[in-house]
Design an enzyme around this catalytic site. Structure first.
Site, short mmCIF file in Angstrom:
data_model
loop_
_atom_site.label_atom_id
_atom_site.label_comp_id
_atom_site.label_asym_id
_atom_site.label_seq_id
_atom_site.Cartn_x
_atom_site.Cartn_y
_atom_site.Cartn_z
N PHE A 72 2.01 2.84 2.35
CA PHE A 72 1.03 2.68 1.53
C PHE A 72 0.97 3.85 0.22
CE2 PHE A 72 -1.22 0.55 5.09
CZ PHE A 72 -0.86 -0.75 4.68
N GLN A 92 9.81 -2.38 0.28
CA GLN A 92 11.13 -2.25 0.73
C GLN A 92 11.32 -0.84 1.54
OE1 GLN A 92 15.58 -1.58 -0.92
NE2 GLN A 92 14.20 -2.27 -2.63
N GLY A 133 33.59 14.41 -7.25
CA GLY A 133 34.35 15.65 -6.24
C GLY A 133 35.50 16.18 -7.11
N GLY A 134 36.45 17.07 -6.48
CA GLY A 134 37.43 17.73 -7.00
C GLY A 134 38.67 16.93 -7.41
N TYR A 152 7.60 3.18 -7.46
CA TYR A 152 8.50 2.35 -7.05
C TYR A 152 9.99 2.93 -7.34
CZ TYR A 152 5.04 -1.44 -6.84
OH TYR A 152 4.13 -2.35 -6.34
N GLU A 153 11.12 2.37 -6.83
CA GLU A 153 12.58 2.41 -6.93
C GLU A 153 12.75 3.39 -7.94
OE1 GLU A 153 15.06 1.95 -4.51
OE2 GLU A 153 16.15 2.99 -5.92
N ARG A 165 -1.90 -8.15 6.27
CA ARG A 165 -3.42 -8.77 5.71
C ARG A 165 -3.58 -10.19 6.10
NH1 ARG A 165 -5.27 -6.75 0.07
NH2 ARG A 165 -3.08 -5.93 0.28
N ASP A 184 14.31 3.41 -2.16
CA ASP A 184 13.54 3.00 -1.20
C ASP A 184 14.39 2.72 -0.02
OD1 ASP A 184 11.30 2.13 -2.79
OD2 ASP A 184 12.26 0.03 -3.47
N1 COA Z 1 -5.91 -4.89 6.10
C1 COA Z 1 -6.84 -4.64 5.12
N2 COA Z 1 -6.22 -3.86 4.08
C2 COA Z 1 -5.12 -3.71 3.82
C3 COA Z 1 -4.24 -4.00 4.89
C4 COA Z 1 -4.41 -4.89 6.01
N3 COA Z 1 -3.78 -5.04 7.09
N4 COA Z 1 -2.99 -3.66 4.40
C5 COA Z 1 -3.20 -2.90 3.47
N5 COA Z 1 -4.29 -2.97 3.03
C6 COA Z 1 -5.10 -2.23 1.79
C7 COA Z 1 -4.76 -0.78 1.72
O1 COA Z 1 -5.62 -0.13 2.44
C8 COA Z 1 -5.03 -0.75 0.20
O2 COA Z 1 -6.32 -0.48 -0.14
P1 COA Z 1 -7.15 0.63 -0.95
O3 COA Z 1 -6.21 0.52 -2.06
O4 COA Z 1 -8.37 -0.08 -1.15
O5 COA Z 1 -7.09 1.71 0.03
C9 COA Z 1 -4.53 -1.86 -0.29
O6 COA Z 1 -4.31 -2.82 0.61
C10 COA Z 1 -3.08 -1.88 -1.08
O7 COA Z 1 -2.32 -0.78 -0.63
P2 COA Z 1 -1.44 -0.05 -1.73
O8 COA Z 1 -0.29 0.85 -1.02
O9 COA Z 1 -2.05 0.70 -2.71
O10 COA Z 1 -0.55 -1.28 -2.41
P3 COA Z 1 -0.10 -1.62 -4.17
O11 COA Z 1 0.56 -2.72 -4.01
O12 COA Z 1 -1.10 -1.20 -5.09
O13 COA Z 1 0.94 -0.36 -4.39
C11 COA Z 1 3.22 0.90 -3.90
C12 COA Z 1 2.51 -0.55 -3.79
C13 COA Z 1 4.61 0.44 -3.29
C14 COA Z 1 3.28 1.41 -5.35
C15 COA Z 1 2.49 1.92 -3.17
O14 COA Z 1 2.09 1.19 -1.75
C16 COA Z 1 3.20 2.96 -3.00
O15 COA Z 1 3.23 4.10 -3.87
N6 COA Z 1 3.58 3.52 -1.71
C17 COA Z 1 4.21 4.82 -1.42
C18 COA Z 1 5.76 4.66 -2.00
C19 COA Z 1 6.55 3.55 -1.58
O16 COA Z 1 6.75 3.32 -0.61
N7 COA Z 1 7.03 3.14 -2.71
C20 COA Z 1 8.16 2.11 -2.51
C21 COA Z 1 7.70 0.92 -2.12
S1 COA Z 1 9.13 -0.09 -1.93
#
Ligand code: COA
Length: 414
Positions: A96, A16, A246-247, A137-138, A37, A167
């Site tokens: 990510f 998000q 607020g006030g 997450y959020e 991906r 988010d």
């Molecule tokens: N091709 C190949 N690999 C890809 C890719 C693509 N096009 N797009 C993503 N990936 C891979 C990433 O490189 C990562 O791989 P790695 O862990 O081996 O390095 C993997 O997919 C997953 O990425 P990740 O961000 O760890 O996803 P997740 O689903 O495990 O975690 C979150 C999700 C939101 C918790 C995390 O991304 C995060 O903390 N983000 C930052 C804060 C944030 O924005 N949070 C709010 C989200 S609404």
């Protein structure tokens, strides 16, 4: 011509926070290329599914006006294509987990080497410090940013809010950072890094609560209901229920029908400037001159009594009648609107804030349009892309010939 026409965004965002940012930029006319991906795509495409086989509302409502290209950025061929995309674009956005892009081989240093004009924007849960490596997450952001400890009823558990301030709130902050960096680039000719931590964005939106934290040193927070109730303050900003931040004291009050309708309520603000009108409306004209009620300071310890009397009046009216009576008198009130009422509200449709969009897999659905209205850059909301819908055209735009595109496909890079 759209405000951001010509700006190319390499959109590596998912879920998000990042997608709300790039959707805003797309509404302002940027060409947003969403990299996903192969065969999988943004995880939200298949989360909270309501129409089997179709992209979910979670995905569609966060990814309008974008193009989708599939690319495995971990394969050698995918990395070569990704490098061309970095050369092609002005801005790269990602949210990510910490370190994911570095692990792909695309550190900030490497990105700058490939394209020194690139603006590289990212969302992370936390900034540098003890939690910088955490996934977030959020609701984690709402808790860590000070929102949950100050939301909810006094004496009850901390509460998260339905507004996605962690988010979507961070996405908004990031979008401002990106357009600011784009503007600076017009002078400097250089790209730069833009970082927004979700904790910081939530705290920015909770700034009045940090204000109150410091005011506590000077004594009790007299505008909080607990002051009038004689409940002592602790050493941290307490939960304030529905008190106004607020006030000008305000509360949520019952309206006609509250017994059966969970949203038959109004927010009512006892703004000092209209106190005399409030006294007349609720049938308490004597409070205009009574020294216990005539001044804002005198009223503070009596807010329960005052809002009790106002509620005796609001309970005789619907939330819309309260609005109709109070608005012409400049008394600030607002009905508690349900999502059903918002979805059906004609004025929100007229302004493009609520929009009906058609989608080939799921048919018509409602979404929230651009809440930021530019007089010279109207936002048309276009449906979200299907997974990889624009892969061929985008690969051609960055210089791949049909044979190379076929080879990338058969090799599994796209
Ligand atoms: N091709 C190949 N690999 C890809 C890719 C693509 N096009 N797009 C993503 N990936 C891979 C990433 O490189 C990562 O791989 P790695 O862990 O081996 O390095 C993997 O997919 C997953 O990425 P990740 O961000 O760890 O996803 P997740 O689903 O495990 O975690 C979150 C999700 C939101 C918790 C995390 O991304 C995060 O903390 N983000 C930052 C804060 C944030 O924005 N949070 C709010 C989200 S609404």
């Amino acid at each position: 011509m759209k405000a951001l026409e010509g700006v190319k965004i390499l959109d590596m965002t998912h879920v998000q926070s990042g997608p709300t940012c790039t959707q805003l930029l797309a509404w302002f006319g940027a060409d947003v290329i969403k990299v996903e991906r192969p065969g999988v795509g943004d995880a939200t495409r298949k989360q909270l599914v309501d129409v089997p086989g179709a992209d979910s509302l979670y995905f569609t409502m966060l990814n309008h006006n974008k193009r989708s290209v599939t690319l495995n950025t971990k394969s050698d061929e995918g990395k070569a294509i990704f490098t061309k995309l970095i050369q092609h674009c002005d801005v790269m956005v990602e949210n990510f987990a910490p370190g994911a892009l570095d692990r792909m081989g695309f550190s900030w240093e490497k990105i700058q080497e490939i394209n020194p004009r690139m603006i590289y924007a990212s969302v992370k849960g936390f900034g540098p410090g003890p939690y910088s490596e955490c996934k977030v997450y959020e609701n984690v952001a709402q808790c860590a940013g000070g929102s949950a400890s100050t939301t909810g009823m006094l004496g009850d558990v901390p509460m998260v809010t339905g507004a996605q301030i962690g988010d979507s709130g961070t996405g908004l902050h990031l979008a401002l950072g990106i357009v600011t960096a784009l503007y600076q680039r017009t002078h400097s000719g250089k790209g730069q890094r833009v970082e927004c931590a979700m904790q910081d964005s939530v705290l920015n939106l909770c700034r009045v609560k940090l204000r109150d934290q410091q005011r506590l040193k000077a004594g009790p927070l007299t505008e909080y209901s607990q002051y009038g109730e004689g409940i002592p303050f602790g050493d941290a900003t307490p939960r304030a229920g529905n008190d106004s931040g607020g006030g000008q004291p305000g509360r949520i009050l019952k309206c006609k029908g509250w017994e059966t309708d969970p949203n038959a309520y109004t927010y009512f603000i006892t703004q000092a400037a209209v106190w005399e009108k409030i006294c007349d409306v609720i049938g308490k004209p004597e409070w205009k001159t009574d020294e216990d009620f005539a001044t804002p300071k005198a009223r503070l310890p009596r807010l329960n009594q005052i809002f009790g009397a106002i509620e005796d009046w609001t309970m005789t009216k619907t939330k819309f009648e309260v609005m109709e009576i109070c608005n012409p008198l400049d008394i600030p009130v607002g009905p508690i609107l349900s999502m059903k009422e918002i979805a059906e509200e004609p004025s929100l449709r007229d302004t493009g804030t609520v929009v009906e969009v058609d989608h080939p897999e799921r048919g018509a659905y409602l979404t929230v349009g651009n809440p930021i209205k530019l007089s010279d850059c109207p936002a048309d909301v276009k449906r979200s892309p299907l997974l990889g819908e624009h892969t061929d055209e985008i690969l051609a735009e960055i210089g791949l010939n049909p044979d190379e595109i076929e080879a990338a496909k058969s090799g599994g890079a796209v």
